[in-house]
Design a protein around this motif. Sequence first.
Motif, PDB file in Angstrom:
ATOM      1  N   PHE A   1      17.711  23.518 -62.465  1.00  0.00           N
ATOM      2  CA  PHE A   1      18.855  22.648 -62.189  1.00  0.00           C
ATOM      3  C   PHE A   1      18.555  21.152 -62.189  1.00  0.00           C
ATOM      4  N   ASP A   2      17.297  20.742 -62.135  1.00  0.00           N
ATOM      5  CA  ASP A   2      16.970  19.320 -62.222  1.00  0.00           C
ATOM      6  C   ASP A   2      16.988  18.942 -63.697  1.00  0.00           C
ATOM      7  N   ALA A   3      18.199  18.774 -64.232  1.00  0.00           N
ATOM      8  CA  ALA A   3      18.389  18.594 -65.674  1.00  0.00           C
ATOM      9  C   ALA A   3      17.661  17.375 -66.224  1.00  0.00           C
ATOM     10  N   ASP A   4      17.636  16.287 -65.457  1.00  0.00           N
ATOM     11  CA  ASP A   4      16.967  15.084 -65.940  1.00  0.00           C
ATOM     12  C   ASP A   4      15.489  15.021 -65.551  1.00  0.00           C
ATOM     13  N   LYS A   5      15.009  16.066 -64.884  1.00  0.00           N
ATOM     14  CA  LYS A   5      13.588  16.213 -64.515  1.00  0.00           C
ATOM     15  C   LYS A   5      13.054  15.021 -63.719  1.00  0.00           C
ATOM     16  N   ASN A   6      13.898  14.481 -62.804  1.00  0.00           N
ATOM     17  CA  ASN A   6      13.468  13.340 -62.000  1.00  0.00           C
ATOM     18  C   ASN A   6      12.968  13.743 -60.613  1.00  0.00           C
ATOM     19  N   GLY A   7      12.868  15.045 -60.345  1.00  0.00           N
ATOM     20  CA  GLY A   7      12.313  15.512 -59.084  1.00  0.00           C
ATOM     21  C   GLY A   7      13.297  15.633 -57.943  1.00  0.00           C
ATOM     22  N   VAL A   8      14.570  15.360 -58.211  1.00  0.00           N
ATOM     23  CA  VAL A   8      15.621  15.542 -57.210  1.00  0.00           C
ATOM     24  C   VAL A   8      16.826  16.219 -57.869  1.00  0.00           C
ATOM     25  N   ILE A   9      17.589  16.910 -57.038  1.00  0.00           N
ATOM     26  CA  ILE A   9      18.838  17.515 -57.488  1.00  0.00           C
ATOM     27  C   ILE A   9      19.951  16.548 -57.085  1.00  0.00           C
ATOM     28  N   ASP A  10      20.671  16.001 -58.085  1.00  0.00           N
ATOM     29  CA  ASP A  10      21.770  15.089 -57.760  1.00  0.00           C
ATOM     30  C   ASP A  10      23.045  15.900 -57.504  1.00  0.00           C
ATOM     31  N   CYS A  11      24.125  15.210 -57.196  1.00  0.00           N
ATOM     32  CA  CYS A  11      25.377  15.865 -56.815  1.00  0.00           C
ATOM     33  C   CYS A  11      25.910  16.788 -57.919  1.00  0.00           C
ATOM     34  N   HIS A  12      25.841  16.353 -59.162  1.00  0.00           N
ATOM     35  CA  HIS A  12      26.338  17.171 -60.277  1.00  0.00           C
ATOM     36  C   HIS A  12      25.446  18.384 -60.513  1.00  0.00           C
ATOM     37  N   GLU A  13      24.150  18.177 -60.429  1.00  0.00           N
ATOM     38  CA  GLU A  13      23.211  19.301 -60.574  1.00  0.00           C
ATOM     39  C   GLU A  13      23.394  20.286 -59.425  1.00  0.00           C
ATOM     40  N   PHE A  14      23.659  19.774 -58.234  1.00  0.00           N
ATOM     41  CA  PHE A  14      23.874  20.621 -57.067  1.00  0.00           C
ATOM     42  C   PHE A  14      25.133  21.465 -57.228  1.00  0.00           C
ATOM     43  N   LYS A  15      26.188  20.873 -57.761  1.00  0.00           N
ATOM     44  CA  LYS A  15      27.419  21.633 -58.007  1.00  0.00           C
ATOM     45  C   LYS A  15      27.139  22.798 -58.962  1.00  0.00           C
ATOM     46  N   SER A  16      26.378  22.554 -60.005  1.00  0.00           N
ATOM     47  CA  SER A  16      26.008  23.624 -60.938  1.00  0.00           C
ATOM     48  C   SER A  16      25.209  24.715 -60.235  1.00  0.00           C
ATOM     49  N   LEU A  17      24.286  24.287 -59.369  1.00  0.00           N
ATOM     50  CA  LEU A  17      23.486  25.232 -58.596  1.00  0.00           C
ATOM     51  C   LEU A  17      24.384  26.095 -57.708  1.00  0.00           C
ATOM     52  N   LEU A  18      25.301  25.458 -56.979  1.00  0.00           N
ATOM     53  CA  LEU A  18      26.203  26.217 -56.109  1.00  0.00           C
ATOM     54  C   LEU A  18      27.074  27.171 -56.900  1.00  0.00           C
ATOM     55  N   MET A  19      27.608  26.694 -58.009  1.00  0.00           N
ATOM     56  CA  MET A  19      28.487  27.525 -58.822  1.00  0.00           C
ATOM     57  C   MET A  19      27.742  28.763 -59.329  1.00  0.00           C
ATOM     58  N   GLU A  20      26.575  28.556 -59.880  1.00  0.00           N
ATOM     59  CA  GLU A  20      25.804  29.687 -60.411  1.00  0.00           C
ATOM     60  C   GLU A  20      25.398  30.651 -59.293  1.00  0.00           C
ATOM     61  N   THR A  21      25.019  30.107 -58.140  1.00  0.00           N
ATOM     62  CA  THR A  21      24.625  30.944 -57.010  1.00  0.00           C
ATOM     63  C   THR A  21      25.806  31.760 -56.496  1.00  0.00           C
ATOM     64  N   MET A  22      26.949  31.115 -56.334  1.00  0.00           N
ATOM     65  CA  MET A  22      28.131  31.822 -55.837  1.00  0.00           C
ATOM     66  C   MET A  22      28.590  32.912 -56.814  1.00  0.00           C
ATOM     67  N   LEU A  23      28.546  32.629 -58.096  1.00  0.00           N
ATOM     68  CA  LEU A  23      28.947  33.650 -59.072  1.00  0.00           C
ATOM     69  C   LEU A  23      27.950  34.811 -59.093  1.00  0.00           C
ATOM     70  N   ALA A  24      26.677  34.531 -58.860  1.00  0.00           N
ATOM     71  CA  ALA A  24      25.683  35.598 -58.751  1.00  0.00           C
ATOM     72  C   ALA A  24      25.958  36.449 -57.515  1.00  0.00           C
ATOM     73  N   VAL A  25      26.316  35.807 -56.408  1.00  0.00           N
ATOM     74  CA  VAL A  25      26.677  36.542 -55.195  1.00  0.00           C
ATOM     75  C   VAL A  25      27.895  37.420 -55.467  1.00  0.00           C
ATOM     76  N   ALA A  26      28.885  36.876 -56.180  1.00  0.00           N
ATOM     77  CA  ALA A  26      30.088  37.651 -56.513  1.00  0.00           C
ATOM     78  C   ALA A  26      29.735  38.892 -57.316  1.00  0.00           C
ATOM     79  N   ARG A  27      28.858  38.728 -58.303  1.00  0.00           N
ATOM     80  CA  ARG A  27      28.440  39.893 -59.103  1.00  0.00           C
ATOM     81  C   ARG A  27      27.725  40.913 -58.224  1.00  0.00           C
TER      82      ARG A  27
END
Length: 138
Positions: free
Chosen positions: A82-108
């Motif tokens: 999820f650290d798309a720009d490889k800067n060593g931190v997860i920014d707000c947009h990367e975090f949203k992607s992380l949450l979305m993917e995690t929640m959809l995995a939980v749903a499955r």
Amino acid sequence: MSKSAVVLHALNNLTVTRFVEDATLFEKCSKECFGALDADGKGGLSREKLRAGFGKLLPGIGYVSQPKDEINVLHDAIFERFDADKNGVIDCHEFKSLLMETMLAVARGIGGSPVLVALEHGSLLRKAAEHEQSRTSN
């Protein structure tokens, strides 16, 4: 739904996917969760910040009870993915992607049959349950 620390609620995959698919609500929730983890307000989540708070967003799915070395491997995988720009931190947009993917995995994982779950105040699954309840009461 009450504001007590823990409530029991029956969830299924639709409870979670409908919550994620409500773009406005999910965006707001993602920003709130990010802000809670980014306590110093620097705009990025280090491995340490993520480690300190991510399990609170999805308690009860085994995250907190895992051995520390397994959690470290998980965080390394999260950052690799999820650290798309490889800067060593997860920014707000990367975090949203992380949450979305995690929640959809939980749903499955939950599947279509209702599962009774203890939901803590502030957890993402509780927010999904509250979203479902507000949809059905309107």
